[in-house]
Motif scaffolding. Structure first.
Motif, PDB file in Angstrom:
ATOM      1  N   THR A  77      21.859 -14.236  14.096  1.00 44.20           N
ATOM      2  CA  THR A  77      23.423 -14.157  13.848  1.00 44.20           C
ATOM      3  C   THR A  77      24.115 -15.321  13.471  1.00 44.20           C
ATOM      4  OG1 THR A  77      23.821 -12.601  16.031  1.00 44.20           O
ATOM      5  CG2 THR A  77      25.523 -13.870  15.398  1.00 44.20           C
ATOM      6  N   TYR A  78      23.566 -16.448  13.957  1.00 38.85           N
ATOM      7  CA  TYR A  78      24.166 -17.863  13.484  1.00 38.85           C
ATOM      8  C   TYR A  78      23.128 -18.361  12.257  1.00 38.85           C
ATOM      9  CZ  TYR A  78      26.639 -17.338  17.672  1.00 38.85           C
ATOM     10  OH  TYR A  78      27.687 -17.048  18.430  1.00 38.85           O
ATOM     11  N   THR A  79      23.587 -17.875  11.104  1.00 35.69           N
ATOM     12  CA  THR A  79      22.733 -18.082   9.971  1.00 35.69           C
ATOM     13  C   THR A  79      23.293 -18.808   8.916  1.00 35.69           C
ATOM     14  OG1 THR A  79      23.430 -15.928   8.936  1.00 35.69           O
ATOM     15  CG2 THR A  79      21.534 -15.892  10.223  1.00 35.69           C
ATOM     16  N   GLY A  80      24.542 -19.672   9.259  1.00 34.59           N
ATOM     17  CA  GLY A  80      25.210 -20.614   8.262  1.00 34.59           C
ATOM     18  C   GLY A  80      24.205 -21.694   7.692  1.00 34.59           C
ATOM     19  N   PRO A  81      24.243 -21.867   6.358  1.00 30.16           N
ATOM     20  CA  PRO A  81      23.480 -23.010   5.856  1.00 30.16           C
ATOM     21  C   PRO A  81      23.444 -24.271   6.674  1.00 30.16           C
ATOM     22  CG  PRO A  81      24.740 -21.967   4.226  1.00 30.16           C
ATOM     23  CD  PRO A  81      25.187 -21.280   5.373  1.00 30.16           C
ATOM     24  N   ARG A  82      22.172 -25.033   7.070  1.00 33.13           N
ATOM     25  CA  ARG A  82      22.191 -26.155   7.555  1.00 33.13           C
ATOM     26  C   ARG A  82      21.152 -27.066   6.964  1.00 33.13           C
ATOM     27  NH1 ARG A  82      20.714 -25.649  13.592  1.00 33.13           N
ATOM     28  NH2 ARG A  82      19.513 -24.100  12.826  1.00 33.13           N
ATOM     29  N   PRO A  83      21.557 -27.660   5.805  1.00 30.98           N
ATOM     30  CA  PRO A  83      20.626 -28.478   5.185  1.00 30.98           C
ATOM     31  C   PRO A  83      20.203 -29.541   5.836  1.00 30.98           C
ATOM     32  CG  PRO A  83      22.654 -28.563   4.221  1.00 30.98           C
ATOM     33  CD  PRO A  83      22.806 -27.501   5.112  1.00 30.98           C
ATOM     34  N   PHE A  84      20.821 -30.131   6.649  1.00 33.84           N
ATOM     35  CA  PHE A  84      20.326 -31.483   7.353  1.00 33.84           C
ATOM     36  C   PHE A  84      20.299 -30.961   8.706  1.00 33.84           C
ATOM     37  CE2 PHE A  84      22.381 -32.359   3.309  1.00 33.84           C
ATOM     38  CZ  PHE A  84      21.518 -33.259   2.977  1.00 33.84           C
ATOM     39  N   ALA A  85      19.583 -32.036   9.400  1.00 32.57           N
ATOM     40  CA  ALA A  85      19.491 -32.108  10.750  1.00 32.57           C
ATOM     41  C   ALA A  85      20.890 -32.614  11.474  1.00 32.57           C
ATOM     42  CB  ALA A  85      18.726 -32.998  11.349  1.00 32.57           C
ATOM     43  N   PHE A  86      20.979 -32.391  12.882  1.00 38.02           N
ATOM     44  CA  PHE A  86      22.218 -32.682  13.638  1.00 38.02           C
ATOM     45  C   PHE A  86      23.428 -31.502  12.951  1.00 38.02           C
ATOM     46  CE2 PHE A  86      20.283 -36.977  12.551  1.00 38.02           C
ATOM     47  CZ  PHE A  86      19.345 -36.876  13.765  1.00 38.02           C
ATOM     48  N   THR A  87      23.018 -30.479  12.827  1.00 41.99           N
ATOM     49  CA  THR A  87      24.125 -29.400  12.683  1.00 41.99           C
ATOM     50  C   THR A  87      24.027 -28.095  13.360  1.00 41.99           C
ATOM     51  OG1 THR A  87      24.058 -30.041  10.031  1.00 41.99           O
ATOM     52  CG2 THR A  87      24.993 -27.916  10.590  1.00 41.99           C
ATOM     53  N   GLU A  88      25.205 -28.154  14.168  1.00 40.95           N
ATOM     54  CA  GLU A  88      24.973 -26.803  15.091  1.00 40.95           C
ATOM     55  C   GLU A  88      25.214 -25.667  14.393  1.00 40.95           C
ATOM     56  OE1 GLU A  88      27.136 -28.784  19.191  1.00 40.95           O
ATOM     57  OE2 GLU A  88      28.582 -28.005  17.719  1.00 40.95           O
ATOM     58  N   PRO A  89      24.357 -24.602  14.951  1.00 37.94           N
ATOM     59  CA  PRO A  89      24.264 -23.221  14.200  1.00 37.94           C
ATOM     60  C   PRO A  89      25.846 -22.611  14.157  1.00 37.94           C
ATOM     61  CG  PRO A  89      22.681 -23.451  16.004  1.00 37.94           C
ATOM     62  CD  PRO A  89      23.693 -24.630  16.024  1.00 37.94           C
ATOM     63  N   TYR A  90      26.038 -21.853  13.186  1.00 38.49           N
ATOM     64  CA  TYR A  90      27.420 -21.179  12.986  1.00 38.49           C
ATOM     65  C   TYR A  90      27.003 -19.984  12.059  1.00 38.49           C
ATOM     66  CZ  TYR A  90      27.398 -23.312   8.195  1.00 38.49           C
ATOM     67  OH  TYR A  90      27.073 -23.807   6.985  1.00 38.49           O
ATOM     68  N   VAL A  91      28.180 -19.212  12.217  1.00 39.79           N
ATOM     69  CA  VAL A  91      28.334 -18.034  11.016  1.00 39.79           C
ATOM     70  C   VAL A  91      29.251 -18.319  10.038  1.00 39.79           C
ATOM     71  CG1 VAL A  91      28.977 -15.580  11.017  1.00 39.79           C
ATOM     72  CG2 VAL A  91      27.900 -16.379  13.345  1.00 39.79           C
ATOM     73  N   ASP A  92      28.677 -18.350   8.774  1.00 45.14           N
ATOM     74  CA  ASP A  92      29.443 -18.698   7.406  1.00 45.14           C
ATOM     75  C   ASP A  92      30.102 -17.229   7.351  1.00 45.14           C
ATOM     76  OD1 ASP A  92      30.361 -19.314   5.464  1.00 45.14           O
ATOM     77  OD2 ASP A  92      28.416 -19.500   4.134  1.00 45.14           O
ATOM     78  N   ARG A  93      31.337 -16.910   7.900  1.00 40.13           N
ATOM     79  CA  ARG A  93      31.989 -15.779   7.641  1.00 40.13           C
ATOM     80  C   ARG A  93      32.479 -15.313   6.436  1.00 40.13           C
ATOM     81  NH1 ARG A  93      35.854 -14.921  12.624  1.00 40.13           N
ATOM     82  NH2 ARG A  93      36.982 -16.796  11.780  1.00 40.13           N
ATOM     83  N   SER A  94      32.750 -16.580   5.743  1.00 41.10           N
ATOM     84  CA  SER A  94      33.537 -16.467   3.949  1.00 41.10           C
ATOM     85  C   SER A  94      32.528 -16.514   3.292  1.00 41.10           C
ATOM     86  CB  SER A  94      34.393 -17.519   3.971  1.00 41.10           C
ATOM     87  OG  SER A  94      35.543 -17.248   5.138  1.00 41.10           O
ATOM     88  N   GLY A  95      31.124 -17.025   3.616  1.00 43.99           N
ATOM     89  CA  GLY A  95      30.264 -17.071   2.484  1.00 43.99           C
ATOM     90  C   GLY A  95      30.485 -18.346   1.745  1.00 43.99           C
ATOM     91  N   VAL A  96      30.976 -19.496   2.138  1.00 42.24           N
ATOM     92  CA  VAL A  96      31.285 -20.623   1.242  1.00 42.24           C
ATOM     93  C   VAL A  96      30.193 -21.699   1.381  1.00 42.24           C
ATOM     94  CG1 VAL A  96      33.820 -20.340   1.558  1.00 42.24           C
ATOM     95  CG2 VAL A  96      32.480 -21.782   3.316  1.00 42.24           C
ATOM     96  N   GLY A  97      29.136 -21.420   2.170  1.00 37.16           N
ATOM     97  CA  GLY A  97      27.992 -22.410   2.078  1.00 37.16           C
ATOM     98  C   GLY A  97      28.054 -23.420   3.195  1.00 37.16           C
TER      99      GLY A  97
END
Length: 657
Positions: A65-85
């Motif tokens: 579900t929480y597939t939003g891009p996270r290129p770096f550590a220390f980033t909480e999972p999220y849903v990129d609903r708008s597809g902005v990256g």
């Protein structure tokens, strides 16, 4: 054979003496210390490279579900609903540390916030110098941050102590890097949400502790030498707010071991580190970088080895200078508002075209050329410290918060973990109430011939270094200036350690406060324009117009411990070649935007007029750092007597003609 053997031994002895003289290129009676240095990066690692990322709390049930891009550590999972990256307000997320907000890869400072960082241009980190004299050791650390709240600095000191390091003081400051991950919270995805990343802050604290401890462990016999550089003459100074006062001097410390190798080189520079944060290129503006200090430090390390440290000086309102191909006049000419992404109200008219912005252009050139000036000063004018002094002191200050934005920000949690207090700092602010005060501190420390004052914010240069202004040149002519710490310092080299001990925003005299929200009848978004038509955009980022008075009083108290008397201060004027008296040794008037727009060069001064004494001809002029000058310039603040005594000239008060 015997005679040849003796001659050979004599030759070896002479060679050893020569090598020793080369290792210590100054007076042989210089005081000896032990010194060590270390540099530890705290650049956010790429995602998946940490053994355990505390912000990655995905489970098998949530991973899809929480597939939003996270290129770096220390980033909480999220849903990129708008597809902005990247994360946007309203996107669903996993609150892994249960603090009620999303945390991720945001940069602090700069323009067009929020800025999600996309690439690491160069490492950001902590650089520490540890110096011992006898049983006493102090550590000086500078971190690549826009600013570092005292709560994180206290954690660093506490962990160093808990690890068994008994130090006489740990003095921490920030480079004011506006391209480093945010810990202050001002760059959130919404104005009412915090951009601070607690996961990254924990990492920063741990890595900063490691830098200090490695520096202490690396101590070895050393001598400390000092020099004072001046910024390159091809830089045109820019300001964001009135008044237009800068500090071009760069006092420099270098610790050298017994073989003449550099352990650490520390340069104090009074310029913002913001060339990338305000870069109009939308790609480079999202890079993690230590900005021009990276190129300054790289150049110094390439020349000397060891660890190079850039310390921010009086950077308040002093924006990125433009880099020109030829020398720029050091004497003001007229007011103009020039085009530069970081803002450029200036007094100088250079020839030619400034270097374009960009990491490999303006950023590299600025850092490299500043380093060149430091190298020239060290190579040709450095002196070994004769003093064995080593001490450090800190004083707690309760600061009233008059800025309504700061009060609301504290209430809404914009500043992350930063604690606010009730009036007088009597108690922490109860939930749901506006904070009335901040508990902060100032510090002073000395290493041999160098003395440092630590100021917890972006201090305008004229606040504690003074200038050529009089009461009529301030927006509020009836307000006195804050205490003047420089005459209370007694070392041959004097440093302002800006953004140190804490981060309180901008610090300026009470008479210059125009646009602080909540003061002078201002609302939450005041215009910040004074009676001269000059902008005061920085005022909105000041905790209070009263900060300078309270902090200055505490600094003077620290410097005067031990019952040392301040160096003499006299009230008077500079005498220009035609006999006229002037606050400014080069001419005048103080240029003020829509008022007094043109400067008339009538100097340099030839003498000083002192109230009640008359005309005095100095044996030498004196810079704002207490160093000798052959002739006065815009850095002059007094003079030397024939006996070599410093005399500071206070030109601010109105005097009878």
């Amino acid at each position: 054979m015997a005679r040849l053997g003796v001659l050979a031994l004599l030759a070896l002895a002479l060679a050893a003496l020569t090598a020793s003289a080369q290792a210590w290129p100054s007076h042989p009676r210089g005081a000896a210390f032990r010194a060590g240095a270390a540099s530890v990066a705290f650049t956010p690692p790429a995602a998946g490279t940490l053994r355990a990322d505390p912000a990655d709390c995905l489970t098998d049930a949530t991973r899809a579900t929480y597939t939003g891009p996270r290129p770096f550590a220390f980033t909480e999972p999220y849903v990129d609903r708008s597809g902005v990256g990247h994360f946007e307000a309203g996107d669903p997320y996993l609150d892994c540390n249960h603090n009620g907000r999303w945390e991720g890869n945001l940069l602090g400072g700069g323009s067009d916030t929020p800025r999600f960082f996309t690439h690491v241009a160069d490492p950001v980190g902590a650089r520490a110098l540890a110096v011992s004299q006898g049983r006493r050791t102090i550590a000086v650390e500078v971190v690549d941050q826009e600013g570092l709240f005292n709560l994180f600095q206290d954690r660093i000191r506490a962990k160093v102590a808990a690890d068994g390091y008994r130090l006489g003081g740990v003095f921490i400051s920030a480079t004011h890097d506006e391209s480093a991950p945010d810990t202050l919270g001002l760059s959130g995805v919404e104005q009412t949400s915090s951009g601070a990343n607690d996961y990254f802050a924990d990492y920063l604290v741990a890595r900063s502790v490691r830098a200090i401890e490695r520096a202490v462990d690396a101590r070895r016999p050393a001598r400390v030498r000092y020099a004072q550089a001046t910024e390159p003459p091809n830089l045109r100074q820019c300001w964001s707010s009135y008044p237009f006062v800068d500090n071009r001097l760069m006092p420099t410390l270098q610790a050298v071991d017994a073989r003449g190798r550099a352990i650490a080189t520390l340069a104090d520079v009074s310029q913002h580190a913001e060339t990338l944060g305000f870069n109009p290129d939308p790609v480079e503006r999202t890079w993690v970088s230590s900005d021009w200090p990276h190129f300054l430090r790289t150049s110094l390390e390439r020349r000397y080895g060891g660890v190079a440290i850039e310390m921010a000086g009086s950077v308040g309102s002093v924006e990125t200078p433009q880099v020109f191909p030829a020398r720029v006049s050091a004497v003001p000419q007229r007011f103009s508002s020039e085009s530069h992404p970081a803002g450029c109200r200036t007094l100088f008219e250079p020839a030619g075209t400034p270097l374009p912005t960009g990491y490999q252009r303006e950023t590299r050139a600025l850092g490299t050329q500043l380093a060149g000036a430091v190298i020239g000063a060290l190579d040709h004018h450095a002196t070994i410290s004769r003093s064995r002094a080593l001490w450090g002191r800190r004083a707690t200050v309760c600061l009233p918060v008059t800025n309504l934005f700061f009060q609301l920000g504290g209430l809404l949690g914009v500043f992350g973990q930063r604690q606010t207090f009730t009036a007088g700092c009597a108690a922490p602010t109860p939930p749901g109430q506006l904070g009335a005060a901040l508990q902060t501190s100032v510090a002073a420390f000395r290493i041999g011939d160098g003395e440092f004052i630590s100021v917890p914010g972006e201090v305008f240069p004229f606040t504690y270094l003074r200038s050529f202004l009089g009461p009529a040149d301030l927006p509020h002519a009836d307000a006195p200036l804050p205490p003047w710490p420089l005459p209370h310092m007694h070392a041959p080299y004097r440093f302002v350690n800006g953004l140190a001990d804490d981060m309180l925003g901008y610090i300026f005299p009470l008479g210059n406060g125009v646009g602080v929200p909540g003061e002078n009848g201002n609302g939450l978004d005041p215009s910040g324009t004074d009676r001269f038509g000059c902008g005061h955009s920085d005022d909105s980022e000041a905790a209070s117009s009263h900060s300078a008075d309270l902090l200055g009083t505490a600094l003077v108290g620290l410097l005067d411990q031990g019952r040392r008397r301040a160096e003499p201060i006299v009230t008077g004027r500079y005498v220009l070649p035609g006999g006229a008296r002037s606050r400014d040794p080069l001419g005048g008037p103080v240029v003020k935007c829509a008022v007094d727009q043109t400067y008339t060069a009538a100097g340099p001064a030839v003498a000083v007029w002192i109230a009640g004494r008359g005309v005095v001809r100095p044996a030498a002029w004196m810079s704002l750092s207490g160093r000798r000058q052959a002739r006065p310039d815009r850095d002059t603040r007094g003079f030397f007597t024939r006996r070599g005594r410093r005399v500071w000239l206070d030109v601010f008060p109105d005097l009878p003609s």
